[in-house]
Design a protein around this motif. Structure first.
Motif, PDB file in Angstrom:
ATOM      1  N   ILE A  37     -17.766  -9.198   9.498  1.00  0.00           N
ATOM      2  CA  ILE A  37     -16.499  -9.296   8.792  1.00  0.00           C
ATOM      3  C   ILE A  37     -15.955 -10.698   9.054  1.00  0.00           C
ATOM      4  N   THR A  38     -15.689 -11.437   7.986  1.00  0.00           N
ATOM      5  CA  THR A  38     -15.248 -12.828   8.097  1.00  0.00           C
ATOM      6  C   THR A  38     -13.756 -12.895   7.828  1.00  0.00           C
ATOM      7  N   LEU A  39     -13.006 -13.396   8.820  1.00  0.00           N
ATOM      8  CA  LEU A  39     -11.542 -13.413   8.756  1.00  0.00           C
ATOM      9  C   LEU A  39     -11.010 -14.740   9.278  1.00  0.00           C
ATOM     10  N   ASP A  40      -9.880 -15.197   8.721  1.00  0.00           N
ATOM     11  CA  ASP A  40      -9.229 -16.369   9.300  1.00  0.00           C
ATOM     12  C   ASP A  40      -8.491 -15.953  10.573  1.00  0.00           C
ATOM     13  N   GLU A  41      -7.944 -16.922  11.287  1.00  0.00           N
ATOM     14  CA  GLU A  41      -7.314 -16.645  12.579  1.00  0.00           C
ATOM     15  C   GLU A  41      -6.162 -15.662  12.451  1.00  0.00           C
ATOM     16  N   THR A  42      -5.350 -15.792  11.435  1.00  0.00           N
ATOM     17  CA  THR A  42      -4.217 -14.881  11.260  1.00  0.00           C
ATOM     18  C   THR A  42      -4.697 -13.453  11.035  1.00  0.00           C
ATOM     19  N   ALA A  43      -5.709 -13.272  10.215  1.00  0.00           N
ATOM     20  CA  ALA A  43      -6.234 -11.929   9.922  1.00  0.00           C
ATOM     21  C   ALA A  43      -7.001 -11.346  11.107  1.00  0.00           C
ATOM     22  N   ARG A  44      -7.393 -12.198  12.073  1.00  0.00           N
ATOM     23  CA  ARG A  44      -8.096 -11.705  13.256  1.00  0.00           C
ATOM     24  C   ARG A  44      -7.143 -11.226  14.338  1.00  0.00           C
ATOM     25  N   HIS A  45      -5.840 -11.377  14.164  1.00  0.00           N
ATOM     26  CA  HIS A  45      -4.869 -10.896  15.152  1.00  0.00           C
ATOM     27  C   HIS A  45      -4.381  -9.533  14.687  1.00  0.00           C
ATOM     28  N   ASP A  56      -8.630   0.512  15.157  1.00  0.00           N
ATOM     29  CA  ASP A  56      -7.576   1.234  15.873  1.00  0.00           C
ATOM     30  C   ASP A  56      -7.679   0.898  17.358  1.00  0.00           C
ATOM     31  N   LEU A  57      -7.189  -0.289  17.715  1.00  0.00           N
ATOM     32  CA  LEU A  57      -7.258  -0.773  19.091  1.00  0.00           C
ATOM     33  C   LEU A  57      -6.020  -0.322  19.867  1.00  0.00           C
ATOM     34  N   PRO A  58      -6.104  -0.225  21.185  1.00  0.00           N
ATOM     35  CA  PRO A  58      -4.956   0.199  21.992  1.00  0.00           C
ATOM     36  C   PRO A  58      -3.763  -0.756  21.895  1.00  0.00           C
ATOM     37  N   GLN A  59      -4.031  -2.046  21.666  1.00  0.00           N
ATOM     38  CA  GLN A  59      -2.950  -3.029  21.529  1.00  0.00           C
ATOM     39  C   GLN A  59      -3.433  -4.156  20.624  1.00  0.00           C
ATOM     40  N   ALA A  60      -2.488  -4.879  20.056  1.00  0.00           N
ATOM     41  CA  ALA A  60      -2.838  -6.018  19.196  1.00  0.00           C
ATOM     42  C   ALA A  60      -3.545  -7.069  20.041  1.00  0.00           C
ATOM     43  N   ARG A  61      -4.522  -7.714  19.429  1.00  0.00           N
ATOM     44  CA  ARG A  61      -5.246  -8.774  20.121  1.00  0.00           C
ATOM     45  C   ARG A  61      -5.849  -9.714  19.093  1.00  0.00           C
ATOM     46  N   LEU A  62      -6.175 -10.907  19.540  1.00  0.00           N
ATOM     47  CA  LEU A  62      -6.863 -11.859  18.689  1.00  0.00           C
ATOM     48  C   LEU A  62      -8.350 -11.590  18.809  1.00  0.00           C
ATOM     49  N   LEU A  63      -8.949 -11.183  17.715  1.00  0.00           N
ATOM     50  CA  LEU A  63     -10.392 -10.978  17.679  1.00  0.00           C
ATOM     51  C   LEU A  63     -11.049 -12.350  17.615  1.00  0.00           C
ATOM     52  N   ARG A  64     -11.957 -12.621  18.517  1.00  0.00           N
ATOM     53  CA  ARG A  64     -12.617 -13.912  18.606  1.00  0.00           C
ATOM     54  C   ARG A  64     -13.918 -13.919  17.823  1.00  0.00           C
ATOM     55  N   ALA A 123      -3.164 -23.945  19.222  1.00  0.00           N
ATOM     56  CA  ALA A 123      -4.089 -25.064  19.390  1.00  0.00           C
ATOM     57  C   ALA A 123      -5.395 -24.587  20.009  1.00  0.00           C
ATOM     58  N   GLN A 124      -6.472 -25.140  19.493  1.00  0.00           N
ATOM     59  CA  GLN A 124      -7.805 -24.905  20.047  1.00  0.00           C
ATOM     60  C   GLN A 124      -8.193 -26.158  20.813  1.00  0.00           C
ATOM     61  N   ILE A 125      -8.546 -25.989  22.065  1.00  0.00           N
ATOM     62  CA  ILE A 125      -8.862 -27.121  22.937  1.00  0.00           C
ATOM     63  C   ILE A 125     -10.379 -27.234  23.070  1.00  0.00           C
ATOM     64  N   THR A 126     -10.921 -28.420  22.791  1.00  0.00           N
ATOM     65  CA  THR A 126     -12.337 -28.686  23.032  1.00  0.00           C
ATOM     66  C   THR A 126     -12.422 -29.719  24.153  1.00  0.00           C
ATOM     67  N   ASP A 127     -13.621 -30.124  24.502  1.00  0.00           N
ATOM     68  CA  ASP A 127     -13.787 -31.123  25.567  1.00  0.00           C
ATOM     69  C   ASP A 127     -13.185 -32.471  25.201  1.00  0.00           C
ATOM     70  N   THR A 128     -13.144 -32.794  23.908  1.00  0.00           N
ATOM     71  CA  THR A 128     -12.726 -34.136  23.497  1.00  0.00           C
ATOM     72  C   THR A 128     -11.622 -34.163  22.452  1.00  0.00           C
ATOM     73  N   ALA A 166     -12.980 -25.819   9.635  1.00  0.00           N
ATOM     74  CA  ALA A 166     -13.746 -25.215  10.719  1.00  0.00           C
ATOM     75  C   ALA A 166     -13.093 -23.902  11.128  1.00  0.00           C
ATOM     76  N   PRO A 167     -13.856 -23.032  11.781  1.00  0.00           N
ATOM     77  CA  PRO A 167     -13.228 -21.831  12.340  1.00  0.00           C
ATOM     78  C   PRO A 167     -12.151 -22.233  13.335  1.00  0.00           C
ATOM     79  N   PHE A 168     -11.050 -21.467  13.378  1.00  0.00           N
ATOM     80  CA  PHE A 168      -9.938 -21.766  14.277  1.00  0.00           C
ATOM     81  C   PHE A 168      -9.860 -20.674  15.321  1.00  0.00           C
ATOM     82  N   ASP A 169     -10.006 -21.059  16.578  1.00  0.00           N
ATOM     83  CA  ASP A 169     -10.007 -20.118  17.687  1.00  0.00           C
ATOM     84  C   ASP A 169      -9.057 -20.631  18.763  1.00  0.00           C
ATOM     85  N   PRO A 170      -7.737 -20.512  18.529  1.00  0.00           N
ATOM     86  CA  PRO A 170      -6.769 -21.109  19.452  1.00  0.00           C
ATOM     87  C   PRO A 170      -6.718 -20.412  20.803  1.00  0.00           C
TER      88      PRO A 170
END
Length: 179
Positions: free
Chosen positions: A20-28, A50-58, A105-110, A136-140
């Protein structure tokens, strides 16, 4: 018709039944009806999250259906800005500026990846950053309290004020203006 239900998430699985392909907002999410991407035969899997609590799906998470199948979560490409500093110290200073504005914000090494915003772009360039538009995919990063993503978004012209109390129990006001 009873839909298959996903009540847990795993990072350890082989051979998912679907993606299932979702943007960051739809993954929360916590609870909702979802439809997988189409399978090779043109069908899709309709299921209830049906998760026990809301979460950001990575990206790479597996939604475990009650019938044993797993739906792999894929992060959809989004319109982002990739922010780079002149050196590590400069990048840290830019990260502070971004965090002070409560931007996801998504933090990378650089670099730091944030959603495209012309006002924030101009501020960062004014601070000497290099800013490049990317898709790019956004994974904050998750929030400090519980890991859920807690960022909120500002719109052009919006004034946003905060009052914080420190350990000495006096308040500090922080006003932000995004034009």
């Amino acid at each position: 018709m009873n839909l298959p239900t996903a009540t847990s998430v795993t990072r350890y699985f082989d051979n998912p039944a679907a993606h299932i392909t979702l943007d960051e907002t739809a993954r929360h999410r916590r609870r909702m009806r979802m439809v997988s991407d189409r399978l090779d035969n043109g069908a899709a899997i309709v299921f209830l999250l049906d998760l026990p609590q809301a979460r950001l799906l990575r990206h790479g998470d597996g939604l475990v259906l009650d019938d044993g199948r797993i739906i792999e979560v894929c992060a959809a490409p989004e319109q982002l800005m990739e922010v780079r500093g002149k050196d590590t110290r400069h990048l840290l200073s830019l990260a502070w500026q971004i965090g002070n504005r409560h931007l996801a914000a998504q933090i990378t090494d650089t670099a730091i990846r944030i959603r495209r915003d012309h006002v924030i772009r101009e501020m960062l360039i004014g601070l000497g950053a290099s800013v490049e538009d990317i898709d790019a995919p956004f994974d904050p990063e998750g929030g400090a309290y519980g890991g859920a993503h807690e960022a909120h978004h500002h719109h052009a012209g919006q004034v946003h004020d905060h009052i914080h109390f420190d350990e000495h129990e006096h308040e500090h006001e922080h006003g932000h203006r995004h034009d």
